[in-house]
Design a protein around this motif. Structure first.
Motif, PDB file in Angstrom:
ATOM      1  N   ASN A 164      42.143  48.905  41.472  1.00  0.00           N
ATOM      2  CA  ASN A 164      42.594  48.249  42.695  1.00  0.00           C
ATOM      3  C   ASN A 164      41.493  47.319  43.165  1.00  0.00           C
ATOM      4  N   ALA A 165      41.850  46.390  44.008  1.00  0.00           N
ATOM      5  CA  ALA A 165      40.875  45.418  44.507  1.00  0.00           C
ATOM      6  C   ALA A 165      41.240  44.995  45.916  1.00  0.00           C
ATOM      7  N   THR A 166      40.234  44.908  46.752  1.00  0.00           N
ATOM      8  CA  THR A 166      40.383  44.360  48.090  1.00  0.00           C
ATOM      9  C   THR A 166      39.560  43.083  48.147  1.00  0.00           C
ATOM     10  N   HIS A 167      40.205  41.971  48.464  1.00  0.00           N
ATOM     11  CA  HIS A 167      39.534  40.670  48.520  1.00  0.00           C
ATOM     12  C   HIS A 167      39.108  40.405  49.958  1.00  0.00           C
ATOM     13  N   HIS A 168      37.800  40.260  50.167  1.00  0.00           N
ATOM     14  CA  HIS A 168      37.244  40.119  51.515  1.00  0.00           C
ATOM     15  C   HIS A 168      37.048  38.671  51.927  1.00  0.00           C
ATOM     16  N   ARG A 169      36.633  37.841  50.990  1.00  0.00           N
ATOM     17  CA  ARG A 169      36.385  36.425  51.298  1.00  0.00           C
ATOM     18  C   ARG A 169      36.528  35.644  50.000  1.00  0.00           C
ATOM     19  N   SER A 170      36.712  34.347  50.133  1.00  0.00           N
ATOM     20  CA  SER A 170      36.887  33.505  48.952  1.00  0.00           C
ATOM     21  C   SER A 170      35.546  32.946  48.493  1.00  0.00           C
ATOM     22  N   SER A 194      36.289  46.654  44.266  1.00  0.00           N
ATOM     23  CA  SER A 194      37.284  47.188  43.342  1.00  0.00           C
ATOM     24  C   SER A 194      36.894  48.602  42.935  1.00  0.00           C
ATOM     25  N   ARG A 195      37.906  49.395  42.583  1.00  0.00           N
ATOM     26  CA  ARG A 195      37.663  50.731  42.062  1.00  0.00           C
ATOM     27  C   ARG A 195      38.512  50.888  40.798  1.00  0.00           C
ATOM     28  N   ALA A 254      35.809  42.931  37.410  1.00  0.00           N
ATOM     29  CA  ALA A 254      35.678  44.338  37.783  1.00  0.00           C
ATOM     30  C   ALA A 254      36.083  45.267  36.645  1.00  0.00           C
ATOM     31  N   GLU A 255      37.198  44.971  35.991  1.00  0.00           N
ATOM     32  CA  GLU A 255      37.657  45.840  34.904  1.00  0.00           C
ATOM     33  C   GLU A 255      36.710  45.782  33.721  1.00  0.00           C
ATOM     34  N   THR A 256      36.151  44.627  33.455  1.00  0.00           N
ATOM     35  CA  THR A 256      35.184  44.510  32.369  1.00  0.00           C
ATOM     36  C   THR A 256      33.986  45.412  32.624  1.00  0.00           C
ATOM     37  N   LEU A 257      33.405  45.311  33.813  1.00  0.00           N
ATOM     38  CA  LEU A 257      32.219  46.109  34.124  1.00  0.00           C
ATOM     39  C   LEU A 257      32.553  47.599  34.199  1.00  0.00           C
ATOM     40  N   GLY A 258      33.681  47.938  34.815  1.00  0.00           N
ATOM     41  CA  GLY A 258      34.075  49.333  34.924  1.00  0.00           C
ATOM     42  C   GLY A 258      34.392  49.959  33.579  1.00  0.00           C
ATOM     43  N   SER A 259      35.014  49.212  32.694  1.00  0.00           N
ATOM     44  CA  SER A 259      35.318  49.730  31.355  1.00  0.00           C
ATOM     45  C   SER A 259      34.042  49.937  30.550  1.00  0.00           C
ATOM     46  N   LEU A 260      33.094  49.032  30.713  1.00  0.00           N
ATOM     47  CA  LEU A 260      31.810  49.209  30.029  1.00  0.00           C
ATOM     48  C   LEU A 260      31.099  50.453  30.541  1.00  0.00           C
TER      49      LEU A 260
END
Length: 143
Positions: A92-98, A135-136, A68-74
């Protein structure tokens, strides 16, 4: 498909290739992250589950955050421009499923982009298209 749409796809692929080259030798390469498409509207990338699991064999939550941070930083870098630096200031990140196998795909879309901040949402899904993580990220543009 019109000529303009072909040019857009080509530009998105070229930008993705550039990001992948820049990631060589860094964390993104070690995690197996590959940017597959990039534009001002949307960036997508994949990451293998294998090699990025915690002790129970599930995708590590921290690995999802790295994607998420990689894509958001890009995304922040695209909106900032080549002459500026971007740094993440909040995520931040919310994990919904594995996820236990295959690839996960992250899709990053801008929520807001201003002069000093870019805020993006990243949705990570498994190969069946099920949401694993949301993630945001907020990136600051250093002028």
């Amino acid at each position: 498909m019109s000529i303009d749409q072909n040019a857009e796809v080509s530009e998105a692929e070229q930008l993705a290739d550039l990001f992948n080259q820049l990631g060589a030798g860094h964390l993104t390469e070690r995690m197996g992250i590959t940017v597959t498409s990039a534009s001002r509207e949307e960036i997508t990338g994949t990451m293998p589950v294998a090699g990025n699991t915690q002790v129970y064999g599930l995708l590590h939550g921290g690995a999802s955050v790295v994607l998420a941070e990689t894509l958001g930083s890009l995304m922040g870098a695209i909106h900032a421009g080549a002459d500026k630096q971007v740094v993440g200031v909040d995520i931040n990140a919310t994990h919904h499923r594995s996820a236990t196998e295959g690839l996960v795909t992250g899709t990053c879309r801008v929520l807001t982009a201003g002069r000093t901040l870019v805020v993006s949402e990243i949705v990570i899904t498994d190969e069946a298209g099920r949401r694993c993580c949301t993630s945001r990220i907020t990136c600051m543009i250093k002028r």
